[in-house]
Motif scaffolding. Structure first.
Motif, mmCIF file in Angstrom:
data_model
loop_
_atom_site.group_PDB
_atom_site.id
_atom_site.type_symbol
_atom_site.label_atom_id
_atom_site.label_comp_id
_atom_site.label_asym_id
_atom_site.label_seq_id
_atom_site.Cartn_x
_atom_site.Cartn_y
_atom_site.Cartn_z
ATOM 1 N N VAL A 115 0.827 -1.209 0.000
ATOM 2 C CA VAL A 115 0.000 0.000 0.000
ATOM 3 C C VAL A 115 0.863 1.260 0.000
ATOM 4 O O VAL A 115 0.614 2.205 -0.752
ATOM 5 N N SER A 116 1.896 1.282 0.822
ATOM 6 C CA SER A 116 2.755 2.468 0.880
ATOM 7 C C SER A 116 3.523 2.652 -0.426
ATOM 8 O O SER A 116 3.775 3.790 -0.848
ATOM 9 N N SER A 117 3.880 1.558 -1.087
ATOM 10 C CA SER A 117 4.546 1.664 -2.391
ATOM 11 C C SER A 117 3.621 2.276 -3.420
ATOM 12 O O SER A 117 4.019 3.152 -4.200
ATOM 13 N N PHE A 118 2.372 1.825 -3.416
ATOM 14 C CA PHE A 118 1.390 2.356 -4.366
ATOM 15 C C PHE A 118 1.154 3.847 -4.120
ATOM 16 O O PHE A 118 1.078 4.645 -5.068
ATOM 17 N N LEU A 119 1.046 4.242 -2.868
ATOM 18 C CA LEU A 119 0.822 5.647 -2.548
ATOM 19 C C LEU A 119 2.020 6.505 -2.949
ATOM 20 O O LEU A 119 1.867 7.663 -3.367
ATOM 21 N N ALA A 120 3.218 5.958 -2.830
ATOM 22 C CA ALA A 120 4.422 6.712 -3.186
ATOM 23 C C ALA A 120 4.588 6.837 -4.693
ATOM 24 O O ALA A 120 5.032 7.876 -5.196
ATOM 25 N N LEU A 121 4.213 5.801 -5.430
ATOM 26 C CA LEU A 121 4.422 5.790 -6.875
ATOM 27 C C LEU A 121 3.235 6.338 -7.655
ATOM 28 O O LEU A 121 3.408 6.866 -8.754
ATOM 29 N N GLY A 122 2.035 6.188 -7.105
ATOM 30 C CA GLY A 122 0.847 6.519 -7.874
ATOM 31 C C GLY A 122 0.504 5.395 -8.834
ATOM 32 O O GLY A 122 1.248 4.415 -8.983
ATOM 33 N N PHE A 123 -0.625 5.542 -9.525
ATOM 34 C CA PHE A 123 -1.091 4.458 -10.400
ATOM 35 C C PHE A 123 -0.141 4.244 -11.569
ATOM 36 O O PHE A 123 0.285 3.124 -11.849
ATOM 37 N N GLY A 147 4.105 3.055 -16.030
ATOM 38 C CA GLY A 147 3.972 4.341 -16.705
ATOM 39 C C GLY A 147 5.250 4.745 -17.421
ATOM 40 O O GLY A 147 5.196 5.403 -18.474
ATOM 41 N N ASP A 148 6.411 4.345 -16.888
ATOM 42 C CA ASP A 148 7.686 4.653 -17.538
ATOM 43 C C ASP A 148 7.736 4.131 -18.966
ATOM 44 O O ASP A 148 8.290 4.766 -19.863
ATOM 45 N N TYR A 149 7.146 2.953 -19.176
ATOM 46 C CA TYR A 149 7.179 2.324 -20.492
ATOM 47 C C TYR A 149 6.259 3.039 -21.477
ATOM 48 O O TYR A 149 6.400 2.867 -22.691
ATOM 49 N N PHE A 150 5.335 3.822 -20.956
ATOM 50 C CA PHE A 150 4.410 4.594 -21.792
ATOM 51 C C PHE A 150 4.898 6.023 -21.997
ATOM 52 O O PHE A 150 4.188 6.840 -22.571
ATOM 53 N N GLY A 151 6.068 6.317 -21.501
ATOM 54 C CA GLY A 151 6.595 7.673 -21.614
ATOM 55 C C GLY A 151 6.147 8.598 -20.505
ATOM 56 O O GLY A 151 6.406 9.808 -20.559
ATOM 57 N N ILE A 152 5.487 8.048 -19.486
ATOM 58 C CA ILE A 152 5.033 8.850 -18.343
ATOM 59 C C ILE A 152 6.105 8.730 -17.263
ATOM 60 O O ILE A 152 6.054 7.842 -16.404
ATOM 61 N N LEU A 153 7.086 9.606 -17.319
ATOM 62 C CA LEU A 153 8.234 9.489 -16.436
ATOM 63 C C LEU A 153 8.068 10.353 -15.198
ATOM 64 O O LEU A 153 7.449 11.412 -15.240
ATOM 65 N N MET A 154 8.643 9.894 -14.104
ATOM 66 C CA MET A 154 8.611 10.638 -12.860
ATOM 67 C C MET A 154 9.713 11.695 -12.878
ATOM 68 O O MET A 154 10.759 11.529 -13.527
ATOM 69 N N ASP A 155 9.487 12.797 -12.173
ATOM 70 C CA ASP A 155 10.456 13.895 -12.165
ATOM 71 C C ASP A 155 11.755 13.498 -11.488
ATOM 72 O O ASP A 155 12.840 13.933 -11.889
ATOM 73 N N GLU A 156 11.665 12.687 -10.458
ATOM 74 C CA GLU A 156 12.843 12.258 -9.724
ATOM 75 C C GLU A 156 12.589 10.907 -9.082
ATOM 76 O O GLU A 156 11.443 10.461 -8.975
ATOM 77 N N LYS A 157 13.657 10.264 -8.662
ATOM 78 C CA LYS A 157 13.538 8.948 -8.044
ATOM 79 C C LYS A 157 12.808 9.041 -6.717
ATOM 80 O O LYS A 157 13.036 9.961 -5.924
#
Length: 235
Positions: A142-150, A156-166
């Motif tokens: 649950v905490s991983s999901f909340l930290a990463l989002g859906f 999402g990385d594979y779809f080009g939806i990249l996170m701003d930072e690690k």
């Protein structure tokens, strides 16, 4: 000629050869090792049960499916084009992955309930250890999901939806891949609660499958962000 009345020396007593303390494990007779515990585990598992193999297939198939589809999308952008948006495509794939995971959990539960319990696990202490593992596993998932989002959770990385930072918040600040290991802890806890030897075997399959998936996913995801960094340097 020998004197028949002469005293004879007693035959030499044979002493069993002792193990050489410096010989490592080369002198150990492994055929005499106590395998009762392992044999007790295996005798409670029915490998001819078709539901067992359905569960194994579900465990192995899930990460194989999302890795193949994710890499294909990253290379072709076919899903993004089909759905008209990378976000919508990611949401649809995430929904499919959720359904596959529900089926995996269901198939594992069916096998655990249908096969024999193991007396060695059917104890109060083991039961509460299982409860603790499930609580820990749920916390990590649950905490991983909340930290990463859906989108961060479902490729999402594979779809080009990249996170701003690690992501470095809990639980990523204490371990790598906490969602995978949280899921593994849940299955381990469920096996202990049900005193299920087949559950322990299936949990081991889950752990090995995730370990293999990580070896492929980690470098590939890292390369995606490295490519972005290279593009930003040339802009």
């Amino acid at each position: 000629m020998t004197d028949p009345d002469a005293p004879t020396s007693p035959p030499a007593r044979k002493h069993p050869s002792s193990l050489d303390c410096c010989g490592g494990l080369s002198n150990v007779d492994y055929s005499k090792m106590d395998l009762i515990l392992f044999e007790g585990l295996l005798k409670h598992i029915n490998l001819h049960d078709s539901t067992f193999w359905f569960a194994v297939i579900a465990i192995v198939f899930n990460p194989l499916f999302w890795n193949v589809v994710g890499r294909w999308e990253h290379r072709t952008r076919r899903l993004s084009k089909l759905f008209g948006s990378p976000y919508l495509a990611c949401y649809c794939l995430g929904f499919i992955i959720l359904l596959l995971n529900v089926y995996r959990s269901h198939s594992m539960t069916v096998v655990m309930k249908s096969q024999a319990r193991w007396e060695a696990l059917d104890r109060t202490g083991v039961f509460y250890a299982g409860v603790g593992l499930m609580a820990l596993g749920t916390l990590l998932v649950v905490s991983s999901f909340l930290a990463l989002g859906f989108t961060g959770t479902f490729l999402g990385d594979y779809f080009g939806i990249l996170m701003d930072e690690k992501v470095t918040v809990f639980p990523f600040n204490i371990m790598e891949n906490p969602m995978y290991w949280g899921s593994t802890a849940n299955y381990f806890g469920l096996a202990l609660i049900g005193a299920s030897p087949v559950g322990l075997i299936l949990t081991a399959v889950v752990a090995v499958t995730y370990k293999v998936a990580i070896r492929f996913e980690g470098p590939f995801t890292g390369q995606i962000y490295q490519d972005r960094s290279q593009r930003q340097k040339h802009e």
